[in-house]
Design a protein around this motif. Structure first.
Motif, PDB file in Angstrom:
ATOM      1  N   GLY A   1       0.797  -1.223   0.000  1.00 51.75           N
ATOM      2  CA  GLY A   1       0.000   0.000   0.000  1.00 51.75           C
ATOM      3  C   GLY A   1       0.827   1.268   0.000  1.00 51.75           C
ATOM      4  O   GLY A   1       0.290   2.374   0.002  1.00 51.75           O
ATOM      5  N   LEU A   2       2.153   1.127  -0.024  1.00 50.42           N
ATOM      6  CA  LEU A   2       3.032   2.294   0.017  1.00 50.42           C
ATOM      7  C   LEU A   2       3.013   3.054  -1.312  1.00 50.42           C
ATOM      8  O   LEU A   2       2.935   2.447  -2.388  1.00 50.42           O
ATOM      9  CB  LEU A   2       4.469   1.879   0.337  1.00 50.42           C
ATOM     10  CG  LEU A   2       4.693   1.297   1.729  1.00 50.42           C
ATOM     11  CD1 LEU A   2       6.131   0.805   1.870  1.00 50.42           C
ATOM     12  CD2 LEU A   2       4.367   2.326   2.800  1.00 50.42           C
ATOM     13  N   LEU A   3       3.124   4.379  -1.229  1.00 50.07           N
ATOM     14  CA  LEU A   3       3.195   5.221  -2.415  1.00 50.07           C
ATOM     15  C   LEU A   3       4.478   4.921  -3.169  1.00 50.07           C
ATOM     16  O   LEU A   3       5.573   4.971  -2.601  1.00 50.07           O
ATOM     17  CB  LEU A   3       3.155   6.705  -2.019  1.00 50.07           C
ATOM     18  CG  LEU A   3       3.316   7.706  -3.158  1.00 50.07           C
ATOM     19  CD1 LEU A   3       2.123   7.633  -4.124  1.00 50.07           C
ATOM     20  CD2 LEU A   3       3.461   9.118  -2.605  1.00 50.07           C
ATOM     21  N   VAL A   4       4.345   4.577  -4.456  1.00 51.24           N
ATOM     22  CA  VAL A   4       5.508   4.338  -5.301  1.00 51.24           C
ATOM     23  C   VAL A   4       5.942   5.662  -5.924  1.00 51.24           C
ATOM     24  O   VAL A   4       7.113   5.996  -5.959  1.00 51.24           O
ATOM     25  CB  VAL A   4       5.190   3.305  -6.406  1.00 51.24           C
ATOM     26  CG1 VAL A   4       6.371   3.131  -7.345  1.00 51.24           C
ATOM     27  CG2 VAL A   4       4.802   1.971  -5.784  1.00 51.24           C
ATOM     28  N   GLY A   5       4.963   6.420  -6.431  1.00 52.60           N
ATOM     29  CA  GLY A   5       5.267   7.699  -7.041  1.00 52.60           C
ATOM     30  C   GLY A   5       4.040   8.300  -7.689  1.00 52.60           C
ATOM     31  O   GLY A   5       2.948   7.732  -7.645  1.00 52.60           O
ATOM     32  N   THR A   6       4.251   9.457  -8.298  1.00 52.04           N
ATOM     33  CA  THR A   6       3.178  10.203  -8.925  1.00 52.04           C
ATOM     34  C   THR A   6       3.598  10.557 -10.344  1.00 52.04           C
ATOM     35  O   THR A   6       4.741  10.973 -10.573  1.00 52.04           O
ATOM     36  CB  THR A   6       2.897  11.494  -8.122  1.00 52.04           C
ATOM     37  OG1 THR A   6       2.647  11.130  -6.759  1.00 52.04           O
ATOM     38  CG2 THR A   6       1.696  12.231  -8.661  1.00 52.04           C
ATOM     39  N   GLU A   7       2.681  10.396 -11.290  1.00 49.78           N
ATOM     40  CA  GLU A   7       2.975  10.653 -12.701  1.00 49.78           C
ATOM     41  C   GLU A   7       1.977  11.650 -13.249  1.00 49.78           C
ATOM     42  O   GLU A   7       0.770  11.490 -13.087  1.00 49.78           O
ATOM     43  CB  GLU A   7       2.909   9.351 -13.498  1.00 49.78           C
ATOM     44  CG  GLU A   7       3.398   9.479 -14.912  1.00 49.78           C
ATOM     45  CD  GLU A   7       4.554   8.544 -15.204  1.00 49.78           C
ATOM     46  OE1 GLU A   7       5.349   8.858 -16.095  1.00 49.78           O
ATOM     47  OE2 GLU A   7       4.670   7.501 -14.539  1.00 49.78           O
ATOM     48  N   GLU A   8       2.505  12.677 -13.910  1.00 53.99           N
ATOM     49  CA  GLU A   8       1.661  13.637 -14.610  1.00 53.99           C
ATOM     50  C   GLU A   8       1.780  13.336 -16.100  1.00 53.99           C
ATOM     51  O   GLU A   8       2.882  13.290 -16.653  1.00 53.99           O
ATOM     52  CB  GLU A   8       2.119  15.066 -14.320  1.00 53.99           C
ATOM     53  CG  GLU A   8       1.255  16.107 -14.991  1.00 53.99           C
ATOM     54  CD  GLU A   8       1.679  17.537 -14.662  1.00 53.99           C
ATOM     55  OE1 GLU A   8       1.070  18.458 -15.237  1.00 53.99           O
ATOM     56  OE2 GLU A   8       2.605  17.738 -13.846  1.00 53.99           O
ATOM     57  N   PHE A   9       0.640  13.119 -16.740  1.00 57.42           N
ATOM     58  CA  PHE A   9       0.607  12.782 -18.155  1.00 57.42           C
ATOM     59  C   PHE A   9       0.451  14.075 -18.950  1.00 57.42           C
ATOM     60  O   PHE A   9      -0.639  14.637 -19.045  1.00 57.42           O
ATOM     61  CB  PHE A   9      -0.509  11.773 -18.433  1.00 57.42           C
ATOM     62  CG  PHE A   9      -0.203  10.419 -17.869  1.00 57.42           C
ATOM     63  CD1 PHE A   9       0.385   9.442 -18.652  1.00 57.42           C
ATOM     64  CD2 PHE A   9      -0.448  10.137 -16.532  1.00 57.42           C
ATOM     65  CE1 PHE A   9       0.706   8.192 -18.126  1.00 57.42           C
ATOM     66  CE2 PHE A   9      -0.134   8.903 -15.991  1.00 57.42           C
ATOM     67  CZ  PHE A   9       0.445   7.928 -16.788  1.00 57.42           C
TER      68      PHE A   9
END
Length: 139
Positions: free
Chosen positions: A49-57
């Motif tokens: 459940g840990l945050l891997v990352g964030t992606e902006e398309f």
């Protein structure tokens, strides 16, 4: 279900096709991109459940990725063989990272497209917020 997930499911609804497991629906990478361009998505590792990352398309061919505590990394997006692939500027081997997007029990997921050491991540949020990264050339 968050508004972002409802929006994504609506946008993808007509473009889905079934895969072998009855509770999973593979999503065409182009349909996934059509639904997420202009959006920012958080990915969490499914087991922990840990945050891997964030992606902006940024466009159908460019994105920006940010992991917690690290800077922004720009990537080029391609869609070979039913996969969505990201070649990031900092890739040490110059090879893209490829995923299969799918729905599982109404949850949007991506699975690393490799047989050994594969990983599954869940999309936990979709927003219109920017990562506020420095501008990158978009081709």
């Amino acid at each position: 279900m968050t508004t972002g997930k409802i929006l994504l499911r609506t946008a993808l609804g007509a473009i889905l096709w079934p895969v072998m497991a009855p509770a999973q629906t593979l999503i065409a990478p182009e349909a996934f991109l059509d639904a997420v361009v202009g959006k920012t998505i958080t990915f969490h590792e499914i087991r922990s459940g840990l945050l891997v990352g964030t992606e902006e398309f940024l466009s159908p061919t460019h994105s920006v990725w940010r992991m917690e505590g690290r800077g922004c990394v720009y990537g080029q997006i391609t869609t070979p063989n039913g996969q969505i692939c990201f070649l990031y500027d900092d890739a040490p081997d110059g090879l893209p990272v490829c995923w299969w997007p799918f729905l599982h029990n109404d949850r949007l997921m991506v699975r690393l497209a490799q047989f050994v050491g594969s990983e599954t991540q869940e999309v936990r949020s979709i927003s219109d917020d920017s990562l506020n990264c420095p501008s990158a050339p978009i081709g």
